[in-house]
Design a protein around this motif. Structure first.
Motif, PDB file in Angstrom:
ATOM      1  N   SER A   1       8.215 -37.213 -13.585  1.00 32.22           N
ATOM      2  CA  SER A   1       9.123 -36.898 -14.248  1.00 32.22           C
ATOM      3  C   SER A   1       9.179 -35.342 -14.590  1.00 32.22           C
ATOM      4  N   CYS A   2      10.461 -34.769 -14.608  1.00 37.23           N
ATOM      5  CA  CYS A   2      10.807 -33.578 -14.871  1.00 37.23           C
ATOM      6  C   CYS A   2      11.578 -33.012 -16.202  1.00 37.23           C
ATOM      7  N   LYS A   3      11.119 -31.891 -16.736  1.00 37.52           N
ATOM      8  CA  LYS A   3      11.756 -31.412 -17.842  1.00 37.52           C
ATOM      9  C   LYS A   3      12.151 -30.085 -17.631  1.00 37.52           C
ATOM     10  N   VAL A   4      13.403 -29.667 -18.056  1.00 35.11           N
ATOM     11  CA  VAL A   4      14.252 -28.572 -17.806  1.00 35.11           C
ATOM     12  C   VAL A   4      14.459 -27.918 -19.174  1.00 35.11           C
ATOM     13  N   PRO A   5      13.492 -27.009 -19.827  1.00 39.86           N
ATOM     14  CA  PRO A   5      14.042 -26.499 -21.148  1.00 39.86           C
ATOM     15  C   PRO A   5      14.807 -25.285 -21.206  1.00 39.86           C
ATOM     16  N   ASN A   6      14.948 -24.711 -20.125  1.00 37.64           N
ATOM     17  CA  ASN A   6      15.888 -23.618 -19.927  1.00 37.64           C
ATOM     18  C   ASN A   6      16.423 -23.551 -18.590  1.00 37.64           C
ATOM     19  N   HIS A   7      17.269 -22.294 -18.219  1.00 37.42           N
ATOM     20  CA  HIS A   7      17.780 -22.183 -16.900  1.00 37.42           C
ATOM     21  C   HIS A   7      16.680 -21.634 -16.235  1.00 37.42           C
ATOM     22  N   THR A   8      15.591 -21.295 -16.458  1.00 35.74           N
ATOM     23  CA  THR A   8      14.771 -20.460 -15.565  1.00 35.74           C
ATOM     24  C   THR A   8      13.152 -21.108 -15.479  1.00 35.74           C
ATOM     25  N   HIS A   9      13.130 -22.337 -15.955  1.00 38.65           N
ATOM     26  CA  HIS A   9      11.629 -22.925 -15.818  1.00 38.65           C
ATOM     27  C   HIS A   9      12.163 -24.593 -15.695  1.00 38.65           C
ATOM     28  N   VAL A  10      11.211 -25.225 -14.804  1.00 41.58           N
ATOM     29  CA  VAL A  10      10.890 -26.600 -14.641  1.00 41.58           C
ATOM     30  C   VAL A  10       9.619 -26.865 -14.685  1.00 41.58           C
ATOM     31  N   ARG A  11       9.249 -27.835 -15.427  1.00 41.01           N
ATOM     32  CA  ARG A  11       7.972 -28.342 -15.479  1.00 41.01           C
ATOM     33  C   ARG A  11       7.869 -30.169 -15.283  1.00 41.01           C
ATOM     34  N   CYS A  12       7.187 -30.355 -14.280  1.00 44.73           N
ATOM     35  CA  CYS A  12       7.207 -31.761 -13.638  1.00 44.73           C
ATOM     36  C   CYS A  12       5.830 -32.178 -13.795  1.00 44.73           C
ATOM     37  N   SER A  13       5.629 -33.328 -14.291  1.00 49.30           N
ATOM     38  CA  SER A  13       4.310 -33.879 -14.654  1.00 49.30           C
ATOM     39  C   SER A  13       4.307 -35.329 -13.835  1.00 49.30           C
TER      40      SER A  13
END
Length: 381
Positions: free
Chosen positions: A93-105
């Motif tokens: 699953s991936c989270k995109v808290p803003n336009h400059t960063h992606v975090r996938c766990s």
């Protein structure tokens, strides 16, 4: 028989399979004795003629340090056995808290019981693969400054342990996953002298870069404690004035945020619920609202929506809530009772009038009959 995976004195085997342990590299067939953790008690097993130990259908209890000895008690070989499973597919699953960063766990679909290495890469449609920086302990990876203008992005993660490797790939759209963090430092204060007003202030999420041209839209919802209806206000900047608080009642207030430009993005989670009571009029003070009254909003039995655009381009949408439903119900019941009484009284008076008219006509007819009889008696025969 299970395959042999031996690394630096450690041999790996697959759980629930047969595992073979050789007594060193010597092919001389001599009688040997095997010990597990210095004990001659072994799991279910057999020993071949060349001194090889075969563990049958192993479970976790078969793990440990194995040693083989010749008939004189001299140590010939030792090895540490670890058991587990090869990797399976990952749940990503991936989270995109803003336009400059992606975090996938990710979460393992198979518990391997073995140390693993992860390799992750990320790319937009038609682009070159770029690394997704892995944090093995927390099982997530990060990408900075992704190509947001690309429609589709692909993430692939390979998990490798001593028994094998597995690669999992997922496709997604960053625009759909964009979800800001909730607003921070939310405060709700009363306004002295105004029992129907509240002031709401907040800060942008710390994860949202303010130096980039990505504005946020904020939604404020509030209601008197115990009400089932929320009123809503939309704004771009802090603070915001609420003009139609219910005087004398504590109010619940929450905020959330969303990218103002990208309509496909998601609303953030709501901020923690705050409870505040508007300023209350005291018997010895004179309210400034007598000089500057608040805007008056009618309260209806059903929630409605009204929209106004005040100076500064801030769009304010207010959902009206039901005010004092018990008082409205009592008033309506009283009106119904009065109307019912009027109808009953009118009906009774009408019946009395009809009966009186009939009796009057009957008396008139009787009087005429008596007069006729008297006249007939007075006539000569």
């Amino acid at each position: 028989l299970g395959k042999i995976f031996q690394v630096s004195g450690v041999q790996y085997g697959r759980l629930e399979s047969n595992v073979t342990l050789a007594c060193g590299k010597s092919q001389i067939r001599i009688p040997v004795a095997w010990h597990l953790n210095h004990s001659s008690v072994l799991p279910w097993h057999k020993v071949t003629s060349d001194g090889t130990l075969v563990l049958l259908h192993v479970d976790h209890s078969a793990q440990g340090n194995y040693s083989c000895y010749d008939n004189r008690g001299l140590l010939l070989h030792s090895v540490k056995l670890r058991l587990g499973h090869p990797p399976g597919l990952l749940s990503i699953s991936c989270k995109v808290p803003n336009h400059t960063h992606v975090r996938c766990s990710w979460v393992d679909s198979v518990k391997t019981f073995l140390p693993a290495k992860y390799n992750a890469s990320f790319r937009g449609t038609g682009q070159e693969w770029r690394p997704c920086v892995v944090d093995v302990a927390r099982k997530h990876c990060d990408v900075d400054h992704p190509a947001f203008w690309q429609t589709i992005h692909i993430l692939r993660i390979s998990e490798t342990n001593a028994l094998g490797s597995e690669t999992t790939s997922v496709r997604f759209r960053l625009h759909d996953l964009l979800k800001p963090d909730p607003p921070e430092s939310v405060l709700v204060n009363e306004l002295e002298g105004y029992p129907k007003r509240l002031i709401v202030s907040w800060n942008f999420p710390s994860s949202w870069p303010l130096h980039d041209a990505f504005p946020l839209m904020f939604q404020i919802r509030y209601r008197p404690q115990g009400s089932i209806y929320w009123s809503e206000v939309y704004a771009e900047e802090s603070p915001v004035m609420i003009f139609d608080a219910l005087a004398g009642y504590p109010h619940e207030v929450q905020l959330r945020a969303r990218d103002e430009v990208n309509s496909d993005s998601q609303w953030s989670e709501w901020s923690p619920l705050l409870l505040v009571r508007p300023w209350e009029v005291s018997s010895t003070s004179e309210s400034p609202e007598l000089l500057l009254p608040d805007y008056i909003f009618p309260f209806n039995t059903k929630p409605e929506t009204s929209t106004a655009k005040p100076p500064g381009g801030i769009i304010i949408t207010v959902k009206l809530i039901k005010d004092h439903p018990e008082d409205e119900g009592n008033l309506g019941l009283a009106i119904l009772l009065v109307l019912f009484s009027v109808v009953i009284l009118t009906t009774i008076l009408s019946l009395i009038f009809v009966v009186w008219m009939r009796q009057r006509r009957r008396d008139h007819v009787t009087k005429q009959e008596l007069t006729s009889m008297v006249k007939m008696k007075s006539m000569p025969i």
